[in-house]
Design a protein around this motif. Structure first.
Motif, PDB file in Angstrom:
ATOM      1  N   ALA A 315       0.643 -10.757  10.253  1.00  0.00           N
ATOM      2  CA  ALA A 315       0.800 -12.355  10.479  1.00  0.00           C
ATOM      3  C   ALA A 315       2.827 -12.157  10.981  1.00  0.00           C
ATOM      4  CB  ALA A 315       1.011 -12.812   9.224  1.00  0.00           C
ATOM      5  N   GLY A 316       2.803 -10.902  11.636  1.00  0.00           N
ATOM      6  CA  GLY A 316       4.032 -10.627  12.000  1.00  0.00           C
ATOM      7  C   GLY A 316       5.640 -10.129  11.365  1.00  0.00           C
ATOM      8  N   PHE A 317       4.683  -9.660   9.858  1.00  0.00           N
ATOM      9  CA  PHE A 317       5.978  -9.790   8.892  1.00  0.00           C
ATOM     10  C   PHE A 317       5.997  -8.173   9.032  1.00  0.00           C
ATOM     11  CE2 PHE A 317       4.677 -13.427   7.268  1.00  0.00           C
ATOM     12  CZ  PHE A 317       5.728 -14.292   7.328  1.00  0.00           C
ATOM     13  N   ARG A 318       7.704  -7.349   8.952  1.00  0.00           N
ATOM     14  CA  ARG A 318       7.988  -6.011   9.070  1.00  0.00           C
ATOM     15  C   ARG A 318       7.538  -5.843   7.123  1.00  0.00           C
ATOM     16  NH1 ARG A 318       9.176  -2.290  12.539  1.00  0.00           N
ATOM     17  NH2 ARG A 318       9.833  -0.446  12.359  1.00  0.00           N
ATOM     18  N   THR A 319       6.672  -5.326   6.844  1.00  0.00           N
ATOM     19  CA  THR A 319       6.830  -5.229   5.347  1.00  0.00           C
ATOM     20  C   THR A 319       6.490  -3.622   5.039  1.00  0.00           C
ATOM     21  OG1 THR A 319       4.314  -5.160   5.097  1.00  0.00           O
ATOM     22  CG2 THR A 319       5.642  -7.938   5.445  1.00  0.00           C
ATOM     23  N   ALA A 320       6.171  -4.130   3.950  1.00  0.00           N
ATOM     24  CA  ALA A 320       6.144  -1.821   3.161  1.00  0.00           C
ATOM     25  C   ALA A 320       5.639  -2.001   1.765  1.00  0.00           C
ATOM     26  CB  ALA A 320       7.037  -1.127   2.462  1.00  0.00           C
ATOM     27  N   THR A 321       4.190  -1.917   1.376  1.00  0.00           N
ATOM     28  CA  THR A 321       3.450  -1.612  -0.039  1.00  0.00           C
ATOM     29  C   THR A 321       3.409  -0.869  -0.779  1.00  0.00           C
ATOM     30  OG1 THR A 321       1.938  -3.992   1.042  1.00  0.00           O
ATOM     31  CG2 THR A 321       1.518  -2.847  -1.150  1.00  0.00           C
ATOM     32  N   ALA A 322       4.264  -0.603  -1.992  1.00  0.00           N
ATOM     33  CA  ALA A 322       3.054   0.351  -3.147  1.00  0.00           C
ATOM     34  C   ALA A 322       2.520   0.254  -3.671  1.00  0.00           C
ATOM     35  CB  ALA A 322       4.944   0.893  -3.403  1.00  0.00           C
ATOM     36  N   HIS A 323       1.617   0.688  -3.919  1.00  0.00           N
ATOM     37  CA  HIS A 323       0.765   0.888  -5.241  1.00  0.00           C
ATOM     38  C   HIS A 323       0.504   1.914  -5.530  1.00  0.00           C
ATOM     39  CE1 HIS A 323      -3.068   2.839  -3.221  1.00  0.00           C
ATOM     40  NE2 HIS A 323      -2.370   2.778  -2.183  1.00  0.00           N
ATOM     41  N   THR A 324       0.117   1.647  -6.899  1.00  0.00           N
ATOM     42  CA  THR A 324      -0.565   3.264  -7.950  1.00  0.00           C
ATOM     43  C   THR A 324      -0.796   2.701  -9.358  1.00  0.00           C
ATOM     44  OG1 THR A 324       0.673   5.309  -9.435  1.00  0.00           O
ATOM     45  CG2 THR A 324       2.213   2.522  -9.524  1.00  0.00           C
ATOM     46  N   MET A 325      -1.319   3.568 -10.134  1.00  0.00           N
ATOM     47  CA  MET A 325      -2.062   2.929 -11.106  1.00  0.00           C
ATOM     48  C   MET A 325      -1.079   3.344 -12.465  1.00  0.00           C
ATOM     49  SD  MET A 325      -4.523   2.060 -10.243  1.00  0.00           S
ATOM     50  CE  MET A 325      -6.200   2.017 -11.607  1.00  0.00           C
ATOM     51  N   ARG A 326      -1.737   2.633 -13.648  1.00  0.00           N
ATOM     52  CA  ARG A 326      -0.840   2.648 -15.163  1.00  0.00           C
ATOM     53  C   ARG A 326      -1.282   4.096 -15.259  1.00  0.00           C
ATOM     54  NH1 ARG A 326      -1.988   0.394 -20.741  1.00  0.00           N
ATOM     55  NH2 ARG A 326      -0.033   1.193 -21.837  1.00  0.00           N
ATOM     56  N   ALA A 327       0.193   5.299 -16.269  1.00  0.00           N
ATOM     57  CA  ALA A 327      -0.485   6.582 -16.134  1.00  0.00           C
ATOM     58  C   ALA A 327      -0.741   7.066 -17.642  1.00  0.00           C
ATOM     59  CB  ALA A 327       0.908   7.544 -16.131  1.00  0.00           C
ATOM     60  N   GLY A 328      -1.877   7.104 -18.435  1.00  0.00           N
ATOM     61  CA  GLY A 328      -2.271   7.189 -19.835  1.00  0.00           C
ATOM     62  C   GLY A 328      -1.290   5.339 -20.360  1.00  0.00           C
ATOM     63  N   LEU A 329      -0.851   6.116 -21.177  1.00  0.00           N
ATOM     64  CA  LEU A 329      -0.062   4.587 -22.230  1.00  0.00           C
ATOM     65  C   LEU A 329       1.003   4.578 -21.766  1.00  0.00           C
ATOM     66  CD1 LEU A 329      -1.882   5.541 -25.764  1.00  0.00           C
ATOM     67  CD2 LEU A 329      -2.411   4.594 -24.421  1.00  0.00           C
ATOM     68  N   GLU A 330       1.230   4.739 -20.178  1.00  0.00           N
ATOM     69  CA  GLU A 330       2.554   4.534 -20.292  1.00  0.00           C
ATOM     70  C   GLU A 330       3.210   2.979 -20.724  1.00  0.00           C
ATOM     71  OE1 GLU A 330       3.890   5.353 -16.055  1.00  0.00           O
ATOM     72  OE2 GLU A 330       2.914   4.501 -15.460  1.00  0.00           O
ATOM     73  N   PRO A 331       4.602   3.045 -21.010  1.00  0.00           N
ATOM     74  CA  PRO A 331       4.581   0.655 -20.938  1.00  0.00           C
ATOM     75  C   PRO A 331       4.170   0.561 -19.358  1.00  0.00           C
ATOM     76  CG  PRO A 331       6.418   1.886 -21.424  1.00  0.00           C
ATOM     77  CD  PRO A 331       5.609   3.224 -21.125  1.00  0.00           C
ATOM     78  N   LEU A 332       3.576  -0.536 -18.810  1.00  0.00           N
ATOM     79  CA  LEU A 332       3.758  -0.949 -17.602  1.00  0.00           C
ATOM     80  C   LEU A 332       5.195  -1.029 -17.161  1.00  0.00           C
ATOM     81  CD1 LEU A 332       0.512  -3.500 -17.719  1.00  0.00           C
ATOM     82  CD2 LEU A 332       0.795  -1.345 -16.184  1.00  0.00           C
TER      83      LEU A 332
END
Length: 356
Positions: A315-332
């Motif tokens: 769509a023409g946006f110059r973006t960056a995306t980061a993704h990960t999973m919660r690690a065990g019981l760490e606070p979100l």
């Protein structure tokens, strides 16, 4: 490009590499540097309904050193409840000296390091009197790493047949298969536990929708999404919902880049909403959109993040995306900071490359 950043060092030795440390992946058109290290305190697990009664009953029968109820995702095994038995403290027990005895409920373990993953291939209960006599060298090595010999287990399954987790008994010494009718005992307890676990997981969809509606009490006027405060409320509620049943939680952050008009911002949010599907969105900063994917597996979170990134770029946006999973019981909140640090680092690297 895709850059994967480990959230903690990976130990070279197998015995120290059982725990899974989720990486942060940054999707960008330019290279990104490593994420800043972040540490967080452990959040209380909560209680799985029916677990205490089942483990207490099985533990009273003797025969093994500990019983556990665990949740299995596509890449991890996590003990939701672990209950040592009286046998574990007996004078002849070697349990206290095993790695299994030091395991803390809520700690994720790579699936290929889980005995349940290797032994529970079908719906039937499994009794292995002595893992040390197994014909499979890899299984013997895995059992030796945990310090285990005896194993009793059965898969916990959803109504559609998907494996949700397992009920298992472990022992540092071999198990006497004739001591009890273990297959029948496991089948009876598993039937009740999997019904309870399935119902609790199914109820999460409505609870998550209610949480999102409440988070809108603190929203951004331009996008009509929860703002940073509403996002924090979402994360706190998700911890309470997902932790007792070990539901996986994925998180993604999207940096929209330079947005000069309200119309452009709303268009970008519309693209994200359409690409992300059935997840919860929030505006967590002037140019950041947060994506909370409760109940999503690692591969599903990656697909969402990649699709969002691709659609925005298209769509023409110059973006960056980061993704990960919660690690065990760490606070979100800690999961959020890990992703945010990786995203900030990526953007700084991008800005630096443009200035050269």
């Amino acid at each position: 490009m895709v850059r994967q950043v480990q959230s903690s060092p990976v130990a070279p030795d197998w015995d120290d590499d059982m725990s899974v440390a989720p990486a942060v992946q940054v999707l960008d058109t330019r290279s990104a540097g490593p994420a800043l290290p972040v540490s967080g305190s452990v959040w209380s697990r909560g209680a799985l309904p029916g677990a205490d009664a089942a483990l207490a009953l099985l533990g009273s029968l003797g025969g093994v050193d500990a019983w556990t109820i665990c949740r299995i995702t596509e890449d991890t095994w996590t003990g939701l409840a672990v209950q040592p038995t009286a046998q574990a403290t007996g004078p002849r027990s070697a349990w206290s000296g095993t790695r299994a005895a030091s395991y803390q409920a809520g700690t994720p373990v790579a699936r290929d390091r889980s005995l349940c993953h290797h032994l529970l291939s079908g719906p039937q209960p499994v009794v292995v009197p002595d893992l040390g006599r197994s014909q499979h060298a890899d299984l013997r090595r895995l059992a030796d790493g945990w310090g285990l010999n005896g194993y009793l287990g059965i898969a916990l399954r959803a109504p559609d047949g998907r494996q949700l987790g397992s009920l298992a008994g472990f022992s540092a010494s071999p198990v006497d298969p004739g001591q009890r009718d273990w297959p029948e005992l496991l089948a009876v307890q598993a039937a009740a536990l999997q019904a309870s676990l399935s119902a609790d997981i199914a109820a999460l969809d409505d609870a998550r929708e209610d949480a999102f509606e409440r988070s809108l009490d603190s929203h951004d006027d331009v996008t009509r999404l929860p703002n940073r405060r509403g996002w924090a409320m979402l994360l706190a509620t998700e911890e309470q919902l997902s932790t007792p049943v070990g539901d996986p939680v994925g998180l993604a952050l999207v940096d929209l880049g330079v947005i000069r008009t309200v119309r452009s911002l709303r268009r970008a949010v519309s693209v994200v909403r359409e690409a992300a599907g059935d997840v919860r969105l929030a505006r967590v900063g002037p140019r950041q959109i947060g994506i909370l994917a409760g109940g999503y597996q690692t591969s599903q979170v990656a697909r969402v993040a990649n699709l969002v990134q691709a659609r925005l770029e298209g769509a023409g946006f110059r973006t960056a995306t980061a993704h990960t999973m919660r690690a065990g019981l760490e606070p979100l909140a800690t999961t959020w900071v890990r992703a945010e640090n990786a995203l900030v680092t990526a953007r700084r690297a991008q800005a630096g490359s443009r200035s050269r």
